[in-house]
Design an enzyme around this catalytic site. Structure first.
Site, mmCIF file in Angstrom:
data_model
loop_
_atom_site.group_PDB
_atom_site.id
_atom_site.type_symbol
_atom_site.label_atom_id
_atom_site.label_comp_id
_atom_site.label_asym_id
_atom_site.label_seq_id
_atom_site.Cartn_x
_atom_site.Cartn_y
_atom_site.Cartn_z
ATOM 1 N N ASP A 132 -5.346 -4.108 -1.975
ATOM 2 C CA ASP A 132 -5.330 -2.654 -2.172
ATOM 3 C C ASP A 132 -3.972 -2.193 -2.681
ATOM 4 O O ASP A 132 -3.887 -1.293 -3.527
ATOM 5 C CB ASP A 132 -5.723 -1.922 -0.892
ATOM 6 C CG ASP A 132 -4.755 -2.132 0.262
ATOM 7 O OD1 ASP A 132 -4.089 -3.187 0.320
ATOM 8 O OD2 ASP A 132 -4.671 -1.235 1.121
ATOM 9 N N GLU B 105 0.843 -1.199 0.000
ATOM 10 C CA GLU B 105 0.000 0.000 0.000
ATOM 11 C C GLU B 105 0.878 1.249 0.000
ATOM 12 O O GLU B 105 0.599 2.225 -0.720
ATOM 13 C CB GLU B 105 -0.952 0.021 1.197
ATOM 14 C CG GLU B 105 -0.263 0.326 2.512
ATOM 15 C CD GLU B 105 -1.196 0.525 3.690
ATOM 16 O OE1 GLU B 105 -0.744 1.137 4.665
ATOM 17 O OE2 GLU B 105 -2.335 0.041 3.660
#
Length: 292
Positions: free
Chosen positions: A60, A3
């Site tokens: 993500d 991330e």
């Protein structure tokens, strides 16, 4: 963490820093890319052996990297980055998007989230502006439905008297939603990104985020609240969390220009991402460039 690598790559495009982008991406590709499936190992610890401790990905992070690569390829006219983004999107599509409980869902990682009769999902992993970008690039792909089903899931998953999105949610085979048992039942450090990504997508004023707005109207909102008991943290939102709050309360112009020296990685990242969401023009212009 992937991330952080994805966020850093997005910031490099936003601030027109190709050298920093190259350094971030070259390191990420060398140390975290998995040859077996084209996804990225989510965590690197130089003090561990092996340094890439957990072979699982974090979805993500993969979405953020793919989005940053597409934007960089357009902004600096580098077809290789766009090709790498396309390959990573194909891997995400192949390994991380499934039909479950009447929804098209985004698995938080390739392994560990599908169980007997249910899956665990993370609402904050739905990086809405990235999914919207991919849907425009690939109108026949899964991205638009994934985004719409994600919006529906997040709306229905809100819990507690305040109707706040949880950090983690459980979806069963019949389509019922409940709080995931493996994590604290909170609106907290994970779910703070939900309103950020919705605002960035242009959906910051949707009615089902009214609970977040009301919860954050108090002068010093706590960093988290338990959605079952109502217990809350005895410390306030970080400066990064307050930046997301400013977006949701219509005060985006009050977000500081830069993090403070004592901000940790997460707080500093949320602050910078909130500024980018409030002034998205550099990334928007990259998207609007003609296809190479």
């Amino acid at each position: 963490h992937t991330e952080g690598q994805g966020w850093g790559m997005l910031m490099a495009v936003y601030f027109d820093d190709p050298d920093r982008f190259d350094a971030l991406y070259d390191w990420t590709r060398e140390h975290l890319r998995r040859k077996v499936d084209g996804l990225y190992t989510w965590r690197f610890d130089p003090g561990a052996d092996p340094a890439a401790m957990d072979p699982n990905n974090a979805t993500d992070g993969d979405l953020l990297i793919a989005w940053a690569l597409e934007l960089a390829g357009r902004h600096w006219e580098r077809p290789r980055y766009r090709l790498d983004s396309e390959r990573l999107r194909a891997a995400i599509r192949r390994h991380l998007i499934i039909e479950y409980g009447g929804y098209q869902v985004l698995l938080p990682g390739r392994t560990g989230f599908q169980h007997d009769g249910y899956v665990n999902l993370n609402p904050s992993y739905y990086v809405m502006p990235a999914l919207d970008c991919f849907a425009r690039l690939d109108p026949g792909g899964p991205w638009r439905r994934l985004m719409y089903d994600g919006i529906r899931l997040i709306e229905l998953a809100r819990k507690g008297g305040r109707k706040l999105p949880p950090d983690w949610v459980r979806l069963d085979q019949q389509g019922a939603l409940s709080l995931a048992e493996q994590w604290p039942p909170r609106f907290g450090f994970e779910a703070v990104r939900v309103p950020l990504y919705f605002y960035w997508m242009g959906l910051g004023d949707v009615a089902f985020l009214d609970g977040v707005r009301r919860f954050w109207m108090r002068p010093r909102p706590p960093a988290w609240v338990d959605l079952e008991t109502g217990e809350s943290a005895d410390f306030p939102l970080s400066r990064g969390g307050l930046a997301v709050r400013a977006l949701m309360l219509g005060n985006g112009d009050s977000i500081p220009l830069a993090p403070q020296p004592d901000d940790d990685y997460y707080s500093a990242s949320l602050l910078m991402l909130s500024r980018m969401a409030f002034h998205p023009a550099p990334l928007s212009s990259a998207l609007e460039r003609k296809k190479l």
